[in-house]
Design an enzyme around this catalytic site. Structure first.
Site, PDB file in Angstrom:
ATOM      1  N   SER A 143      66.482 -17.038  40.123  1.00  0.00           N
ATOM      2  CA  SER A 143      65.368 -16.148  39.793  1.00  0.00           C
ATOM      3  C   SER A 143      64.352 -16.788  38.859  1.00  0.00           C
ATOM      4  CB  SER A 143      65.889 -14.846  39.178  1.00  0.00           C
ATOM      5  OG  SER A 143      66.612 -15.098  37.996  1.00  0.00           O
ATOM      6  N   GLY A 144      64.653 -17.976  38.322  1.00  0.00           N
ATOM      7  CA  GLY A 144      63.607 -18.721  37.641  1.00  0.00           C
ATOM      8  C   GLY A 144      63.783 -19.014  36.172  1.00  0.00           C
ATOM      9  N   HIS A 148      63.049 -26.265  29.647  1.00  0.00           N
ATOM     10  CA  HIS A 148      61.899 -27.121  29.948  1.00  0.00           C
ATOM     11  C   HIS A 148      61.051 -27.371  28.702  1.00  0.00           C
ATOM     12  CE1 HIS A 148      58.736 -23.930  29.927  1.00  0.00           C
ATOM     13  NE2 HIS A 148      59.720 -23.151  30.340  1.00  0.00           N
ATOM     14  N   CYS A 188      62.895 -18.237  29.920  1.00  0.00           N
ATOM     15  CA  CYS A 188      63.192 -19.671  29.869  1.00  0.00           C
ATOM     16  C   CYS A 188      63.541 -20.108  28.455  1.00  0.00           C
ATOM     17  CB  CYS A 188      61.994 -20.475  30.363  1.00  0.00           C
ATOM     18  SG  CYS A 188      61.659 -20.292  32.121  1.00  0.00           S
TER      19      CYS A 188
END
Length: 345
Positions: free
Chosen positions: A261-262, A266, A284
């Site tokens: 789902s993301g 990062h 995230c």
């Protein structure tokens, strides 16, 4: 910038972990519902990487039911790929896409899925159905020991899956477990502690999901699904216009996917003022470019990311949104197996 993410070009390996790609942190439903409770005490803590010390014996497998000349055949998708080196949290995954597998046939099927390990590491298969797909995953009780060599001999050609349907093709897949990399994210302290082979290498200031807006980072044990490098992140992927206060569009480097789902780990240089201080993303784990580059260079698909410290826990999906396998206790895992523990011999 607060942001969600999507990948341009999802790899075939991710398709094994789930099908729908949405924004970072996810507004859309994943295939499997989140578990309703926190991982039990038997789930491996950060740094755990040892098989069960107790001797085990295998329950004999009944003969698989064969279906020559089946009207329909299904070739299972298998991960990891032959020859890969993966992290200690990587399960063996077989997915029968859009195919149910009769429960009364599963013991015979498990008997045709031979897992051999060196050194010997006992483990077990676990069955799950999500959105029409049937998954069967294999994992040990605790994370794989670093350096383990694993071979799956899947002798499934002609094996019946359901009425009128059989599996197609025998497959042999061999892979190696790399160094133990377990990174623990403390959302309360806004830091990630990176432990490699039992040694703490670095503590990284991070920013996680903004729980006040319902964008909390999923809590629990996840694995790295893919190292995707530079990823285009676009709020339109979850229905937020780019010109909205929470909208965004841009490319972000050293991105490693944790969920279908993301959710990513990062580089997030535009959130630099928040690292170690506040959680402002849509799910995230962001960090400096320097830290993200360092972590990316050390990481493998299958490395463990363990998220703790949420004030409004949103548990990691156990199946269908990545590999949430380790959020089941060993007893829960065995309850999903037809044959129980396999020795790995």
């Amino acid at each position: 910038m607060r942001r969600l993410s999507r990948c341009v070009g999802l790899s075939a390996a991710l398709a094994l972990a789930g099908s729908a790609v949405t924004g970072c942190g996810g507004g859309a439903e994943a295939e499997g519902k989140p578990g309703g409770k926190a991982p039990s005490a038997s789930v491996p803590a950060a740094g755990s990487a040892a098989p069960s010390p107790a001797p085990v014996t295998e329950k004999p497998a009944p003969p698989a039911k064969m279906l020559p000349g089946a009207a329909r055949t299904v070739r299972p998708e298998i991960a990891p790929a032959n020859g890969e080196k993966v992290g200690v949290g990587q399960p063996i995954s077989l997915v029968f896409k859009q195919q149910k597998v009769s429960r009364e046939l599963r013991a015979g099927i498990e008997g045709r899925l031979k897992v051999s390990t060196s050194p010997q590491v006992p483990g077990a298969w676990h069955w799950n159905e999500t959105k029409g797909d049937t998954r069967v995953h294999f994992r040990p009780e605790k994370f794989w020991p670093a350096g383990t060599k694993v071979t799956l001999d899947a002798r499934l050609a002609g094996v019946q899956l359901a009425g009128g349907t059989a599996a197609s093709g025998d497959r042999t897949v061999s892979f190696t477990i790399g160094d133990s990399m377990v990174s623990t994210v403390d959302l309360k302290a806004r830091k990630m502690t990176v432990v490699r082979n039992g040694e703490t290498l670095r503590t990284i200031p991070v920013s996680g999901g903004d729980e006040s807006k319902g964008f909390g980072t999923r809590e629990g044990i996840k694995t790295i699904l893919a190292k995707e490098g530079r990823v285009v992140m676009d709020s339109l992927s979850i229905g937020i216009p780019r010109n909205h206060p929470d909208g965004f569009y841009g490319s972000y480097d050293y991105s490693m996917r944790e969920t279908v789902s993301g959710e990513y780990v990062h580089a997030a240089p535009d959130n630099a003022e928040s690292f170690g201080k506040e959680n402002v993303s849509h799910g995230c784990i962001g960090m400096s470019t320097a830290d993200a580059k360092w972590l990316y260079g050390l990481s493998l698909k299958g490395d463990v990311v363990r998220v703790t410290g949420s004030t409004k826990p949103k548990p990691m999906d156990r199946f269908g949104n990545g590999y949430g396998d380790w959020n089941l206790s060993w007893q829960e895992w065995l309850e999903g197996s037809a044959l129980g523990i396999r020795t790995g011999a």
